[in-house]
Design a protein around this motif. Structure first.
Motif, PDB file in Angstrom:
ATOM      1  N   UNK B 181       1.910 -10.027   5.075  1.00 32.01           N
ATOM      2  CA  UNK B 181       0.593 -10.347   4.533  1.00 32.01           C
ATOM      3  C   UNK B 181      -0.088  -9.120   3.909  1.00 32.01           C
ATOM      4  N   UNK B 182      -0.197  -8.000   4.666  1.00 27.06           N
ATOM      5  CA  UNK B 182      -0.811  -6.829   4.030  1.00 27.06           C
ATOM      6  C   UNK B 182      -0.017  -6.342   2.829  1.00 27.06           C
ATOM      7  N   UNK B 187       0.497  -5.879  -3.013  1.00 25.86           N
ATOM      8  CA  UNK B 187       1.233  -6.218  -4.227  1.00 25.86           C
ATOM      9  C   UNK B 187       0.308  -6.844  -5.260  1.00 25.86           C
ATOM     10  N   UNK B 188      -0.575  -7.762  -4.760  1.00 31.09           N
ATOM     11  CA  UNK B 188      -1.467  -8.463  -5.683  1.00 31.09           C
ATOM     12  C   UNK B 188      -2.346  -7.445  -6.418  1.00 31.09           C
ATOM     13  N   UNK B 189      -2.943  -6.555  -5.617  1.00 28.11           N
ATOM     14  CA  UNK B 189      -3.844  -5.576  -6.216  1.00 28.11           C
ATOM     15  C   UNK B 189      -3.077  -4.636  -7.146  1.00 28.11           C
ATOM     16  N   UNK B 205      -4.874  -4.578   5.312  1.00 25.69           N
ATOM     17  CA  UNK B 205      -5.478  -5.070   6.556  1.00 25.69           C
ATOM     18  C   UNK B 205      -4.384  -5.130   7.606  1.00 25.69           C
ATOM     19  N   UNK B 206      -3.974  -3.970   8.082  1.00 26.38           N
ATOM     20  CA  UNK B 206      -2.854  -3.952   9.020  1.00 26.38           C
ATOM     21  C   UNK B 206      -2.999  -2.764   9.935  1.00 26.38           C
ATOM     22  N   UNK B 214       1.439   3.458   3.378  1.00 24.95           N
ATOM     23  CA  UNK B 214       1.813   3.001   2.034  1.00 24.95           C
ATOM     24  C   UNK B 214       0.564   2.652   1.232  1.00 24.95           C
ATOM     25  N   UNK B 215      -0.342   1.901   1.873  1.00 20.09           N
ATOM     26  CA  UNK B 215      -1.571   1.498   1.206  1.00 20.09           C
ATOM     27  C   UNK B 215      -2.373   2.737   0.810  1.00 20.09           C
ATOM     28  N   UNK B 216      -2.405   3.689   1.720  1.00 18.37           N
ATOM     29  CA  UNK B 216      -3.152   4.913   1.470  1.00 18.37           C
ATOM     30  C   UNK B 216      -2.587   5.635   0.246  1.00 18.37           C
ATOM     31  N   UNK B 217      -1.251   5.767   0.213  1.00 21.81           N
ATOM     32  CA  UNK B 217      -0.601   6.444  -0.912  1.00 21.81           C
ATOM     33  C   UNK B 217      -0.843   5.708  -2.219  1.00 21.81           C
TER      34      UNK B 217
END
Ligand SMILES: Nc1ncnc2c1ncn2[C@@H]1O[C@H](COP(=O)(O)OP(=O)(O)O)[C@@H](O)[C@H]1O
Ligand SMILES: [Mg+2]
Lengths: 154, 499
Positions: B181-182, B187-189, B205-206, B214-217
């Motif tokens: 999900x996160x 991916x969408x963004x 949101x994980x 990964x999100x941070x990078x």
């Protein structure tokens, strides 16, 4: 092709040959398992309780002599009969009992032999030695003697 | 199907199912075998021990048991737990329980392992010594209870494993969803980012460290991208403006040089024409027909001279000599006064001039010309009666951070003159070319196409720049920037002006 013997028939033949070889079934009467000592052995009688104690590694004086029990591992069925009729317990339970008694009393476990000829030789050399085998195995031996009948085929 | 397997959830499920497809049967086999062997051995031990106990009971009597007691003992064995068959076989007689029959005796087949002979009875034989006689104690016990117990245990194991499998599948689904999900959010963004929409932040949101990192990078990358993108955009825009200006001024320059050269030659040609015409006019009597003709030649020559001067003004070959500090406010005011007195009354002329001192280093006549030319064009662009022209003069101090103004070479402070009308305006193609000499949209005889090129030449020779913003039907705004000089400063201290 038609003259060939079907494989299944061959298998059955083989099975019977093996069965005869292993069990040593003879034409004359039912089989017996007996307790054997040398002719000159001082041991003349063993009660069933004494037998069990003996093979659990406990010190047993038979007619004033400490016997030396030997296990006969020459034959699978012989062992089954030994556990059921002589020891009156399963093989697993026997090994367990043996181990715990050995640990408790520090006794030596009964020796194991895989060949009937070996066993016979030991019996001849050591008059305190005692073991079990098919009666058919000592039919020819006049220096060995039966002390007790352990099992009789029904 | 293949696509579903290539998702995170699909992979996790596949992995769990495959590993369980291998492990669970193995586990089942091991467990069921273990429980079966254990249950069978326990039962066997019990049966053998119990049988031996019965045999000992018969064997160890001080006086051998009467036969009736042996039969009673056999009966009690058969009546007891799982008992099926019991007899004591002696060489001379057979003491069998009264509850079993001859048919039962036929069935006796000694067992050495559980569940053999397909009779659900475990038959076993014990050697017994009764007095001097060697006998056999033959007993039979039902195996069915133990077999049922084993089957029950196996069922239980199977049910537990099925429940375990279901739980594992559920857990792996939950795991797959929490993992994917996160990631699909990210991916969408990031797809939107790839399409040029930088507005959303990349946030997972994980609570899984790898996903959060990964999100941070990715968010860091997006941030960098946004900055680089905006920098690039402004740079491209600046460059485009500059390139357009450069192209435009180069073209105007070329035309100007050419026109200037022609005008110069023309001027040389006009000199003898004007000179000798004047000489001949002096000699001719007033009122003579020839003198009339020559006066026309003289007027035409004068017009030609004016034209040549305009061209030279555009090509900036008239500069240098007459420049001095001038009050731009005064010039603009005079020019607009002159213009409003000449134009018709319905025209609404708005003039707004700053109070600040507004001195430029230049030629008053030329600057006059600039204002007048712009106003004339504005007037011509207004078709009806309700026209409005707005002239403003302001002063500004250069914003130090503006790179664009830096390149224009304007000084620290400059004057801004705008002439705005609500006339018909012009399209982009027209406004591209209006500063070219002889470019006009008016009919032959109505316009020379020199007005704005003269303005352009004058403004440039004063170190300023000129811009137009216009749309068809929306009116036009002409904006001129001219560098200011401090009031009353001696001439010599002025920096040399850019041309
Ligand atoms: N204020 C304005 N509104 C609309 N068009 C204008 C304006 N000023 C100039 N133009 C256009 O620029 C062209 C060139 O102007 P200019 O150089 O003064 O020459 P002319 O006025 O002789 O045509 C004009 O023909 C006209 O099309
Ligand atoms: Mg004009």
């Amino acid at each position: 092709m038609e003259r060939c013997i079907p494989l299944s028939t061959m298998r059955i033949n083989l099975f019977f040959i093996l069965l005869f070889a292993v069990t040593g079934v003879t034409a004359e009467g039912s089989r017996e398992v007996v307790l054997v000592v040398a002719n000159e052995s001082p041991i003349v009688a063993v009660s069933s309780l004494e037998l069990r104690k003996l093979y659990l590694g406990l010190p047993v004086a038979l007619q004033g002599n400490f016997a030396r029990p030997l296990r006969n591992h020459s034959d699978e069925q012989l062992q089954e009969i030994f556990f059921q009729s002589a020891m009156a317990m399963s093989e697993a339970a026997y090994e367990r009992q043996l181990l715990s008694l050995t640990l408790r009393f520090g006794r030596l476990q009964p020796e194991v032999r895989h060949s009937v000829e070996d066993l016979k030789d030991i019996l001849r050399e050591d008059d305190k030695a005692i073991t079990y085998m098919w009666r058919s195995d000592i039919a020819e031996e006049d220096d060995l003697r039966v002390v007790k009948l352990l099992w009789l085929e029904h | 199907m293949a696509r579903a397997l290539n998702t995170l959830l699909g992979r996790i499920l596949l992995f769990v199912l495959v590993s369980h497809a291998v492990l669970l049967p193995l586990l089942y086999l091991t467990l069921s075998h273990g429980t079966r062997v254990n249950a069978e051995d326990t039962y066997l031990d019990y049966l053998r021990g119990y049988s031996r106990f019965i045999a000992d009971l018969i064997e160890n009597q001080p006086v051998s048991m009467p036969d009736s007691d042996v039969v009673a003992l056999m009966d009690s064995v058969v009546l007891g737990h799982d008992g099926v068959y019991a007899e004591l076989r002696l060489p001379d007689r057979n003491l069998r329980s009264s509850i079993v029959s001859d048919a039962d005796e036929q069935r006796f087949k000694e067992d050495f392992a559980f569940n053999s002979h397909d009779d659900e009875v475990y038959y076993l034989s014990m050697p017994v010594k009764v007095g001097e006689q060697e006998g056999q104690l033959n007993l039979g016990f039902s195996e069915s209870d133990t077999a049922a117990e084993i089957a029950r245990l196996h069922r239980q194991i199977l049910i537990s494993l099925v429940i375990y499998l279901l739980l594992a599948v559920l857990i792996s689904i939950a795991m797959g969803v929490t993992l994917s999900r996160p990631l699909s959010g990210l991916q969408k963004v990031s797809r939107q980012v790839a399409l040029g929409d930088f507005s959303k932040t990349l946030d997972a949101q994980s609570s899984i460290a790898e996903v959060v990192e990964l999100a941070h990078d990715l968010e860091f990358m997006r941030h960098e991208l946004v900055q680089v993108n905006t920098r690039l955009k402004t740079e491209i825009a600046e460059r485009q403006v500059l390139e357009a200006k450069l192209r435009h001024s180069q073209r105007v320059e070329t035309i100007g040089t050419m026109a200037g050269g022609i005008a110069h030659e023309f001027n040389n040609i006009l000199v003898p024409i004007t000179l000798y015409t004047n000489v001949v006019i002096e000699d001719l009597p007033e009122g003579s027909e020839l003198r009339g003709y020559l006066l026309r030649v003289q007027r035409a020559a004068r017009r030609a001279r004016e034209l040549v001067h305009k061209i030279l003004a555009f090509s900036r070959q008239l500069e240098v000599e007459e420049k001095q500090p001038e009050d731009l406010a005064k010039i603009v005011r005079e020019a607009t006064d002159l213009f409003s007195s000449l134009s018709h009354a319905t025209l609404d002329i708005e003039v707004e001039i700053t109070e600040e001192p507004c001195f430029v280093y230049g030629d008053a006549t030329m600057l006059h010309q600039v204002v007048l030319n712009l106003c004339t064009n504005a007037l011509k662009a207004i078709p009806g009666m309700d026209g409005r022209i707005r002239i403003t003069l302001t002063t500004e101090t250069r914003h130090p951070s503006s790179a664009l103004q830096d390149r224009q070479g304007l000084g620290a402070s400059y004057a801004t003159l705008t002439v705005e009308d609500n006339g018909m305006g012009m399209d982009a193609a027209t406004s591209e070319r209006i500063f070219e000499p002889f470019y006009t949209t008016r009919r032959v005889g109505e316009g020379t196409g020199l007005g704005l090129s003269v303005v352009h030449g004058i403004v440039l020779s004063h170190g300023g720049d000129i811009m137009v913003s216009s749309d068809l039907g929306m009116g036009s705004v002409f904006t001129i920037h001219l560098p200011l000089i401090p009031e009353g400063k001696p001439l010599l201290e002025q920096a040399p002006l850019r041309t």
